[in-house]
Design a protein around this motif. Structure first.
Motif, PDB file in Angstrom:
ATOM      1  N   ARG A 137      -6.560  -0.767   7.788  1.00 32.57           N
ATOM      2  CA  ARG A 137      -5.127  -0.839   7.473  1.00 32.57           C
ATOM      3  C   ARG A 137      -4.477  -1.999   8.204  1.00 32.57           C
ATOM      4  NH1 ARG A 137      -0.921   4.183   7.022  1.00 32.57           N
ATOM      5  NH2 ARG A 137       0.452   3.153   5.552  1.00 32.57           N
ATOM      6  N   GLU A 143      -1.380   1.071   0.411  1.00 32.06           N
ATOM      7  CA  GLU A 143      -1.030   2.325   1.080  1.00 32.06           C
ATOM      8  C   GLU A 143       0.269   2.043   1.818  1.00 32.06           C
ATOM      9  OE1 GLU A 143      -3.955   3.801   3.803  1.00 32.06           O
ATOM     10  OE2 GLU A 143      -2.639   5.375   4.554  1.00 32.06           O
ATOM     11  N   SER A 144       1.351   2.538   1.277  1.00 26.62           N
ATOM     12  CA  SER A 144       1.551   3.358   0.100  1.00 26.62           C
ATOM     13  C   SER A 144       2.515   2.654  -0.836  1.00 26.62           C
ATOM     14  CB  SER A 144       2.237   4.655   0.494  1.00 26.62           C
ATOM     15  OG  SER A 144       1.648   5.285   1.593  1.00 26.62           O
ATOM     16  N   CYS A 154      -2.527   4.474  -2.856  1.00 29.58           N
ATOM     17  CA  CYS A 154      -2.428   5.708  -2.071  1.00 29.58           C
ATOM     18  C   CYS A 154      -0.945   6.056  -1.944  1.00 29.58           C
ATOM     19  CB  CYS A 154      -3.051   5.452  -0.694  1.00 29.58           C
ATOM     20  SG  CYS A 154      -2.855   6.758   0.514  1.00 29.58           S
ATOM     21  N   TYR A 155      -0.624   7.329  -2.096  1.00 34.57           N
ATOM     22  CA  TYR A 155       0.778   7.762  -1.997  1.00 34.57           C
ATOM     23  C   TYR A 155       0.770   9.208  -1.521  1.00 34.57           C
ATOM     24  CZ  TYR A 155      -0.084  10.471  -6.230  1.00 34.57           C
ATOM     25  OH  TYR A 155      -0.604  11.378  -7.119  1.00 34.57           O
ATOM     26  N   ASN A 156       1.935   9.712  -1.178  1.00 38.98           N
ATOM     27  CA  ASN A 156       1.984  11.127  -0.798  1.00 38.98           C
ATOM     28  C   ASN A 156       3.204  11.778  -1.424  1.00 38.98           C
ATOM     29  OD1 ASN A 156       4.299  11.605   1.243  1.00 38.98           O
ATOM     30  ND2 ASN A 156       3.350   9.710   1.948  1.00 38.98           N
ATOM     31  N   MET A 213       5.010  14.245   0.364  1.00 38.94           N
ATOM     32  CA  MET A 213       5.592  15.035   1.452  1.00 38.94           C
ATOM     33  C   MET A 213       7.104  14.801   1.481  1.00 38.94           C
ATOM     34  SD  MET A 213       2.962  14.367   4.635  1.00 38.94           S
ATOM     35  CE  MET A 213       1.853  13.059   4.108  1.00 38.94           C
ATOM     36  N   ASP A 237       6.692  11.771   6.608  1.00 37.48           N
ATOM     37  CA  ASP A 237       5.272  11.553   6.316  1.00 37.48           C
ATOM     38  C   ASP A 237       4.486  12.350   7.363  1.00 37.48           C
ATOM     39  OD1 ASP A 237       2.700  10.259   5.975  1.00 37.48           O
ATOM     40  OD2 ASP A 237       3.674   8.530   5.126  1.00 37.48           O
ATOM     41  N   TRP A 238       3.441  11.819   7.905  1.00 37.17           N
ATOM     42  CA  TRP A 238       2.618  12.551   8.874  1.00 37.17           C
ATOM     43  C   TRP A 238       3.425  12.878  10.123  1.00 37.17           C
ATOM     44  CZ3 TRP A 238      -0.359   9.608  12.971  1.00 37.17           C
ATOM     45  CH2 TRP A 238       0.110   8.310  13.116  1.00 37.17           C
ATOM     46  N   PRO A 274       4.328   5.305  12.499  1.00 36.36           N
ATOM     47  CA  PRO A 274       4.100   4.238  11.523  1.00 36.36           C
ATOM     48  C   PRO A 274       4.105   4.802  10.100  1.00 36.36           C
ATOM     49  CG  PRO A 274       2.463   4.133  13.279  1.00 36.36           C
ATOM     50  CD  PRO A 274       3.259   5.379  13.502  1.00 36.36           C
ATOM     51  N   HIS A 279      -2.396  11.378  -1.042  1.00 40.30           N
ATOM     52  CA  HIS A 279      -2.804  11.686   0.328  1.00 40.30           C
ATOM     53  C   HIS A 279      -2.400  13.123   0.658  1.00 40.30           C
ATOM     54  CE1 HIS A 279      -2.834  11.604   4.726  1.00 40.30           C
ATOM     55  NE2 HIS A 279      -3.529  10.489   4.663  1.00 40.30           N
ATOM     56  N   ARG A 289     -11.509   3.863   4.993  1.00 39.02           N
ATOM     57  CA  ARG A 289     -11.006   3.175   6.190  1.00 39.02           C
ATOM     58  C   ARG A 289     -11.115   4.102   7.373  1.00 39.02           C
ATOM     59  NH1 ARG A 289      -6.090   4.707   8.128  1.00 39.02           N
ATOM     60  NH2 ARG A 289      -4.362   5.278   6.774  1.00 39.02           N
ATOM     61  N   ASP A 314      -9.604   5.936  10.370  1.00 43.60           N
ATOM     62  CA  ASP A 314      -8.196   6.337  10.453  1.00 43.60           C
ATOM     63  C   ASP A 314      -7.705   6.102  11.878  1.00 43.60           C
ATOM     64  OD1 ASP A 314      -5.826   7.243   9.446  1.00 43.60           O
ATOM     65  OD2 ASP A 314      -6.550   9.205   8.856  1.00 43.60           O
ATOM     66  N   HIS A 315      -6.729   6.841  12.307  1.00 43.98           N
ATOM     67  CA  HIS A 315      -6.097   6.584  13.605  1.00 43.98           C
ATOM     68  C   HIS A 315      -7.124   6.375  14.710  1.00 43.98           C
ATOM     69  CE1 HIS A 315      -3.047   9.555  11.757  1.00 43.98           C
ATOM     70  NE2 HIS A 315      -3.079   8.412  11.118  1.00 43.98           N
ATOM     71  N   TYR A 324      -2.701   2.915  15.374  1.00 43.91           N
ATOM     72  CA  TYR A 324      -3.103   1.744  14.611  1.00 43.91           C
ATOM     73  C   TYR A 324      -3.374   0.496  15.451  1.00 43.91           C
ATOM     74  CZ  TYR A 324      -2.457   4.407  10.386  1.00 43.91           C
ATOM     75  OH  TYR A 324      -2.602   5.351   9.399  1.00 43.91           O
TER      76      TYR A 324
HETATM   77  C1  DNO Z   1      -0.830   8.118   8.566  1.00 41.51           C
HETATM   78  C2  DNO Z   1      -1.159   7.834   7.173  1.00 41.51           C
HETATM   79  C3  DNO Z   1      -0.052   8.251   6.225  1.00 41.51           C
HETATM   80  C4  DNO Z   1      -0.384   7.803   4.826  1.00 41.51           C
HETATM   81  C5  DNO Z   1       0.611   8.231   3.796  1.00 41.51           C
HETATM   82  C6  DNO Z   1       0.110   7.895   2.431  1.00 41.51           C
HETATM   83  O1  DNO Z   1      -1.419   7.591   9.439  1.00 41.51           O
HETATM   84  O2  DNO Z   1      -2.356   8.400   6.808  1.00 41.51           O
HETATM   85  O3  DNO Z   1       1.133   7.673   6.643  1.00 41.51           O
HETATM   86  O4  DNO Z   1      -0.415   6.420   4.800  1.00 41.51           O
HETATM   87  O5  DNO Z   1       0.873   9.568   3.877  1.00 41.51           O
HETATM   88  O6  DNO Z   1       1.178   7.892   1.541  1.00 41.51           O
END
Ligand code: DNO
Length: 341
Positions: free
Chosen positions: A6, A64-65, A102-104, A106, A110-111, A147, A198, A306, A308-309, A322
């Protein structure tokens, strides 16, 4: 499988020059960040992004996204125009070689994590989720910032938005998602883009807001809402793995052929809901990463992965989750698992 990383655009401390030195990196996952949610992205901005990556020998095939406007999630009359804008974005992205979005779905946030820099035993720092802390958090005053969050709202606007969700049940939200998919997937198919929703992170409701992309049943329902390859998912190991009832291998089998993007990371489950993020290897957390990678490979997965964190290690500072170092370690670990199975 294509290994990606990312990248938050030109302002990211982690530069394309750094990313291209991670072994076997195919490309980056990024987005246009200069446009408010719901508007059509300028072709010029998309072109600049893609060209910057290509100039460094990196592919730019995953976005993304492309965020979904809240009015679509709320199912308001104004959603129609925002859906049209979304379709137009897909057409434009396809023109510049984007293959996966990629989208969500929520609501509002977001997360979510309660701690952004929780110390681990080895002196590194990671993101963590403590349910009790979240229950006591007021989203209007918490000051939390992660982020990818849309932070364009004033406090008043945020309050108003949260109120609008008071009447939105999980079922209503799901119906709104199904409407969105019925509109958008035909366009994605026409232009050759794979849509990859997502999962919710964590996979349960927060701040009284509904969350619906949480595990096997919801993923099945989403995939059958529009039964077409272009309607797929992002398999996010850490998000789904926080759901104690989720069997990750089973989810991969159920979504076979419809997983277009995988976010791979590990978490350490603490009790019923709490967890800490960890380094990627299985031994560092609760998820069996080797099993996940094997299952993906056996399912014929040929999309993008990818790491991830990552934790913050070796004194690095930057966007929570990130940084460069731990994510790069994650990428090479995943590549090793892939090669070995
Ligand atoms: C967090 C990511 C999310 C993801 C979105 C996709 O680290 O995985 O922010 O990018 O939910 O829309």
């Amino acid at each position: 499988m294509k290994m990606t990383f990312r990248w938050y655009g030109e302002s990211d401390k982690v530069t394309l020059d750094m990313i291209r030195q991670i072994p076997c990196i195919h490309g980056v996952v990024t987005a246009v960040y200069d446009t408010p949610v719901g508007t059509v992205w300028a072709e010029e901005s998309i072109k600049r992004l893609v060209t910057a990556c290509h100039n460094k020998g990196l592919s730019c095939e995953v976005i993304e996204s492309v965020p979904v406007h809240e009015d679509i999630k709320l199912g308001l009359a104004t959603a129609k125009q925002y859906i049209e804008n979304y379709k137009e974005n897909l057409r434009r992205l396809a023109k510049f070689g984007i293959k996966c979005v990629c989208y969500n779905f929520m609501p509002v946030f977001d997360w979510l994590r309660s701690e952004l820099s929780s110390p681990l035993e080895d002196g590194s720092h990671a993101l963590a989720y403590n349910h009790e802390t979240v229950l006591n958090m007021n989203p209007l005053t918490s000051g939390l910032s992660l982020p990818g969050w849309d932070e364009s709202y004033t406090k008043e606007q945020l309050k108003e938005l949260l109120n609008k969700y008071a009447d939105i049940s999980e079922e209503r939200l799901f119906k709104n998602l199904e409407n969105f998919l019925r509109e958008v997937i035909p366009v994605a198919k026409e232009v050759g883009i794979n849509m990859a929703i997502h999962p919710d992170d964590p996979p349960w409701g927060i701040f009284g807001l509904p969350r619906i992309v949480t595990g096997k049943a919801s993923i099945k329902r989403i995939l059958s809402a529009v039964d077409c390859t272009n309607n797929g998912i992002t398999f996010c190991a850490g998000s789904l793995g926080a759901g104690r009832d989720n069997d990750l291998s089973e989810i991969i089998r159920i979504a076979k052929g419809r997983i277009h993007f995988a976010h791979l990371r590990n978490i350490k489950l603490i009790n019923e809901k709490d967890f800490t993020e960890t380094a990627h290897p299985s031994a560092c957390g609760s998820l069996n990463m080797a099993e996940i990678v094997k299952e993906l490979k056996q399912s014929g997965f040929n999309g993008y992965i990818r790491p991830d964190h990552g934790r913050m290690i070796w004194g690095e500072t930057g966007k929570f989750g990130y940084g460069l170092f731990d994510r790069a370690l994650g990428a090479t670990y995943i590549l090793g698992l892939w090669e070995g199975c």
